[in-house]
Each structure stands twice: as C-alpha cells, then as structure tokens.
Motif scaffolding. Structure first.
Motif, PDB file in Angstrom:
ATOM      1  N   GLY A   1      17.414  46.180  23.726  1.00  0.00           N
ATOM      2  CA  GLY A   1      16.740  45.804  22.303  1.00  0.00           C
ATOM      3  C   GLY A   1      17.345  44.268  22.207  1.00  0.00           C
ATOM      4  N   ASP A   2      17.629  44.184  20.651  1.00  0.00           N
ATOM      5  CA  ASP A   2      18.010  42.820  20.278  1.00  0.00           C
ATOM      6  C   ASP A   2      19.426  42.897  19.834  1.00  0.00           C
ATOM      7  N   LEU A   3      20.320  43.599  20.599  1.00  0.00           N
ATOM      8  CA  LEU A   3      21.774  43.515  20.240  1.00  0.00           C
ATOM      9  C   LEU A   3      22.242  42.081  20.659  1.00  0.00           C
ATOM     10  N   GLN A   4      23.276  41.825  20.021  1.00  0.00           N
ATOM     11  CA  GLN A   4      23.953  40.360  20.250  1.00  0.00           C
ATOM     12  C   GLN A   4      24.624  40.603  21.594  1.00  0.00           C
ATOM     13  N   ALA A   5      25.012  39.457  22.421  1.00  0.00           N
ATOM     14  CA  ALA A   5      25.435  39.395  23.716  1.00  0.00           C
ATOM     15  C   ALA A   5      26.824  40.487  23.677  1.00  0.00           C
ATOM     16  N   GLY A   6      27.579  39.943  22.888  1.00  0.00           N
ATOM     17  CA  GLY A   6      29.064  40.616  22.871  1.00  0.00           C
ATOM     18  C   GLY A   6      28.969  42.248  22.443  1.00  0.00           C
ATOM     19  N   GLU A   7      27.680  42.783  22.131  1.00  0.00           N
ATOM     20  CA  GLU A   7      27.567  44.055  21.693  1.00  0.00           C
ATOM     21  C   GLU A   7      26.623  44.854  22.638  1.00  0.00           C
ATOM     22  N   GLN A   8      26.303  44.226  23.744  1.00  0.00           N
ATOM     23  CA  GLN A   8      25.220  44.663  24.782  1.00  0.00           C
ATOM     24  C   GLN A   8      26.288  46.113  25.556  1.00  0.00           C
ATOM     25  N   PRO A   9      25.652  47.022  25.987  1.00  0.00           N
ATOM     26  CA  PRO A   9      26.147  48.144  26.697  1.00  0.00           C
ATOM     27  C   PRO A   9      26.339  47.576  28.058  1.00  0.00           C
ATOM     28  N   VAL A  10      27.407  47.848  28.931  1.00  0.00           N
ATOM     29  CA  VAL A  10      27.515  47.585  30.200  1.00  0.00           C
ATOM     30  C   VAL A  10      27.744  48.924  31.142  1.00  0.00           C
ATOM     31  N   LYS A  11      27.450  48.356  32.378  1.00  0.00           N
ATOM     32  CA  LYS A  11      28.149  49.496  33.423  1.00  0.00           C
ATOM     33  C   LYS A  11      29.666  49.492  33.255  1.00  0.00           C
ATOM     34  N   PRO A  12      30.097  51.029  33.202  1.00  0.00           N
ATOM     35  CA  PRO A  12      31.725  50.810  33.007  1.00  0.00           C
ATOM     36  C   PRO A  12      32.301  50.167  34.143  1.00  0.00           C
ATOM     37  N   ILE A  13      33.342  49.627  33.730  1.00  0.00           N
ATOM     38  CA  ILE A  13      34.316  49.001  34.805  1.00  0.00           C
ATOM     39  C   ILE A  13      34.583  49.922  35.808  1.00  0.00           C
ATOM     40  N   THR A  14      34.993  51.158  35.250  1.00  0.00           N
ATOM     41  CA  THR A  14      35.612  52.042  36.347  1.00  0.00           C
ATOM     42  C   THR A  14      34.646  52.423  37.251  1.00  0.00           C
ATOM     43  N   TYR A  15      33.541  52.519  37.266  1.00  0.00           N
ATOM     44  CA  TYR A  15      32.449  52.623  38.265  1.00  0.00           C
ATOM     45  C   TYR A  15      32.954  51.870  39.440  1.00  0.00           C
ATOM     46  N   SER A  16      32.963  50.602  39.122  1.00  0.00           N
ATOM     47  CA  SER A  16      32.916  49.586  40.264  1.00  0.00           C
ATOM     48  C   SER A  16      34.374  49.846  40.881  1.00  0.00           C
ATOM     49  N   VAL A  17      35.514  49.932  40.239  1.00  0.00           N
ATOM     50  CA  VAL A  17      36.841  50.136  40.361  1.00  0.00           C
ATOM     51  C   VAL A  17      36.915  51.381  41.442  1.00  0.00           C
ATOM     52  N   ILE A  18      36.225  52.528  40.825  1.00  0.00           N
ATOM     53  CA  ILE A  18      36.280  53.876  41.739  1.00  0.00           C
ATOM     54  C   ILE A  18      35.555  53.546  43.066  1.00  0.00           C
ATOM     55  N   LYS A  19      34.318  52.879  43.199  1.00  0.00           N
ATOM     56  CA  LYS A  19      33.512  52.833  44.245  1.00  0.00           C
ATOM     57  C   LYS A  19      33.950  52.020  45.323  1.00  0.00           C
ATOM     58  N   THR A  20      34.728  50.976  44.701  1.00  0.00           N
ATOM     59  CA  THR A  20      35.550  49.929  45.828  1.00  0.00           C
ATOM     60  C   THR A  20      36.573  50.539  46.232  1.00  0.00           C
ATOM     61  N   GLY A  21      37.359  51.392  45.317  1.00  0.00           N
ATOM     62  CA  GLY A  21      38.586  51.841  45.642  1.00  0.00           C
ATOM     63  C   GLY A  21      38.348  53.020  46.904  1.00  0.00           C
ATOM     64  N   LEU A  22      37.156  53.596  46.763  1.00  0.00           N
ATOM     65  CA  LEU A  22      36.953  54.742  47.973  1.00  0.00           C
ATOM     66  C   LEU A  22      36.709  54.025  49.369  1.00  0.00           C
ATOM     67  N   ILE A  23      36.233  52.780  49.426  1.00  0.00           N
ATOM     68  CA  ILE A  23      36.349  51.891  50.525  1.00  0.00           C
ATOM     69  C   ILE A  23      37.588  51.671  51.039  1.00  0.00           C
ATOM     70  N   GLY A  24      38.573  51.450  50.213  1.00  0.00           N
ATOM     71  CA  GLY A  24      39.950  51.231  50.636  1.00  0.00           C
ATOM     72  C   GLY A  24      40.686  52.611  51.224  1.00  0.00           C
ATOM     73  N   LEU A  25      40.183  53.703  50.429  1.00  0.00           N
ATOM     74  CA  LEU A  25      40.714  54.980  51.006  1.00  0.00           C
ATOM     75  C   LEU A  25      40.159  55.250  52.366  1.00  0.00           C
ATOM     76  N   THR A  26      38.759  54.875  52.446  1.00  0.00           N
ATOM     77  CA  THR A  26      38.136  55.097  53.791  1.00  0.00           C
ATOM     78  C   THR A  26      38.884  54.180  54.863  1.00  0.00           C
ATOM     79  N   ARG A  27      39.208  53.284  54.851  1.00  0.00           N
ATOM     80  CA  ARG A  27      39.796  52.309  55.716  1.00  0.00           C
ATOM     81  C   ARG A  27      41.053  52.915  56.118  1.00  0.00           C
ATOM     82  N   TYR A  28      41.803  53.277  55.015  1.00  0.00           N
ATOM     83  CA  TYR A  28      43.267  53.605  55.255  1.00  0.00           C
ATOM     84  C   TYR A  28      43.284  55.007  56.002  1.00  0.00           C
TER      85      TYR A  28
END
Ligand SMILES: NC(=O)c1ccc[n+]([C@@H]2O[C@H](COP(=O)([O-])OP(=O)(O)OC[C@H]3O[C@@H](n4cnc5c(N)ncnc54)[C@H](O)[C@@H]3O)[C@@H](O)[C@H]2O)c1
Length: 255
Positions: free
Chosen positions: A152-179
């Motif tokens: 909707g019309d939320l201000q830029a600093g109040e908008q929901p975002v995809k949580p940072i944890t999702y990116s960190v977990i999924k990228t981390g799984l690629i490191g786990l895979t290679r290791y």
C-alpha cells in the motif's frame, strides 16, 4: 515441499523417512503418501532437526531396524512472516530485526542442515556412501527484490522486506554444500544443492503478478516441477556432479 520430494523418491522405488516438528503436517503427509505408495516404504518421525541428540537417536533406531540411509534431503526451514509490526516498527526490516529471530531462523535453516549432515552424512561416509541435497532457493544466487513485498502507501522506511535471514541461510547452504562435497569426496558421499524458484501455492494475486514479471518463463513453479531434479540429484544420473547448485527458477536469476 517435503511431501513432493518424498513423492519424487517413492516414484522411483526408494523408501522414505519424513521428519517434522509439526505432527499434523506429518500425519497428513503420511496418510497422503500411504494412499499412493506401499505403506512399508514410508516412515515418519516427529523430531526436531536442531537437536543433535534426537538426530543421533533416530539414526540408531533406523540402524536397529536394519535401515541404512543413502540419501539426505535438508529441506526443513521457516519462511518467516515479513509484514508483522512490533513496537519498534516493521519487524522484518534490518534496523528492527530481533536477534532472537535471527538466531532461531539460522538455527533451523542452517544449523539444522549441519546437524543432519553431520549425523546422517557422517554415517553414509562411514558405510556405503550416499548423497546429500540441500534445498536452497533462487535467493542463494540473487538478492531479494524488495519491491515484491511492498504494501500500500507505507513510507519507504516502513515497508516490509524479505527477511535478511532467508538470504543468509540460503547462501550459507551453498557454502555447506561445497565444503561437504570436498570433505567427503573420498568417502562416496556427493553433496549438491537445489535452488528452486517460488512455488505457486495460492499467494496473493498482486504478489504473483509482480513476481511473474521478474521471471523469463512468466510464472511461478508448479508444486511437482522439482520431482525430476530430486530424482536426478539423488541417483547415479548425477554420478559426476558434486558441490554444485542446481538453480531451477524459470530463469529468474538470469534477468
Ligand atoms: N515453497 C517455495 O516456494 C520455496 C521456494 C524456494 C525454496 N524453498 C525451500 O524449500 C524448503 C521447503 O519449503 P516449503 O515451502 O515446503 O516450506 P514449509 O514451511 O511448508 O515446510 C517446511 C517444514 O519444515 C518444518 N520444520 C521447521 N522447523 C523444523 C525443525 N526444527 N525440525 C524439523 N522440521 C522443521 C516445518 O514444520 C514445515 O513442515 C524450505 O527450505 C524453503 O526455504 C521453498
């Protein structure tokens, strides 16, 4: 998706053991699969992948029953809500992100995959070999496009975002895979990741329309469209593949 990954393996003659902390989902999955495949090839375990003790006990139980594992799919995760508001504002934004949420989400998505790899992958490395498939996401190779989550019309600093944890977990799984792929390369254990794009599951029309416009093939994935990828990664069809990330996302990550 655990149900679908199980179907993919049952379709080609494997037996499966499904783990979950949610007994309702587990009961439903068991009943559904038993109506489609022989009952003696389906087991479920109400257990928590973040408990090393529980995973070790499960391995002992399976071994006592004469079951040797040859495939591990690290699939469990949580898809945290991104539009919850707390006293400090939109919970998903980095400035408001609670440390307890960070730790809990990483514990399930990343530590859980490590524990299962250690226990079940370690057993495979000690015996007959096997394969591990880590379920990552297109967000293992691209950053989230936060415009998808705007409301909707939320201000830029109040908008929901995809949580940072999702990116960190999924990228981390690629490191786990290679290791692990290199760690167990002499022990007959191959380790790969599968990075699915978003699966259509009745999400809001506005979200789906926005997401579809970011995908060259113009649509989200169908729920059963990863069966053949699971069969490929879990069988000798991929015998010459380890340490890789198979991205199946309708082309989203190339745009
Ligand atoms: N659905 C998608 O569009 C999509 C796209 C890309 C990647 N993925 C990934 O695929 C995987 C499955 O996604 P999904 O949509 O089926 O998610 P889901 O939330 O429906 O299923 C995840 C399951 O993990 C279980 N779980 C949570 N914590 C656990 C724990 N500690 N121990 C055991 N089980 C636990 C949950 O109870 C749940 O049943 C996730 O890793 C997700 O990130 C999903």
């Amino acid at each position: 998706m655990g149900l679908e990954h199980s179907r993919a393996l049952l379709e080609v003659g494997a037996s499966v053991v499904l783990l979950d902390t949610n007994s309702d989902k587990l009961d439903l999955a068991k009943a559904t699969l038993e109506s489609e495949y022989p009952k003696n090839r389906i087991r479920v375990s109400l257990s928590d992948i973040t408990s090393e003790t529980a995973m070790s006990n499960l391995l002992s139980q399976l071994n006592s029953a004469g079951i040797l594992l040859s495939i591990l799919i690290n699939n469990a995760g949580i898809n945290p809500k991104y539009d919850e508001v707390s006293k400090s504002g939109m919970k998903s934004r980095v400035e408001n992100f609670e440390l307890a949420d960070w730790e809990n989400q990483l514990r399930i998505g990343l530590t859980g995959a490590f524990i299962c790899s250690k226990v079940f992958g370690g057993a495979m490395a000690n015996s007959q070999g096997g394969v591990i498939v880590n379920i990552a996401s297109d967000l293992s190779v691209i950053a989230p496009n936060q415009q998808l989550y705007e409301k909707g019309d939320l201000q830029a600093g109040e908008q929901p975002v995809k949580p940072i944890t999702y990116s960190v977990i999924k990228t981390g799984l690629i490191g786990l895979t290679r290791y692990l792929a290199t760690y167990w390369h002499n022990d007959g254990v191959r380790v790969n990741a599968l990075s699915p794009g978003g699966v259509y599951d009745g999400q809001e029309d506005e979200f789906v329309t926005k997401l579809n416009s970011l995908i060259p093939l113009g649509r989200m994935a169908k729920v059963d469209e990863y069966h053949s990828a699971i069969q490929f990664l879990c069988s000798d069809a991929s015998a010459y593949m380890t340490g890789q990330n198979l991205v199946i996302d309708g082309g989203r990550s190339i745009w």
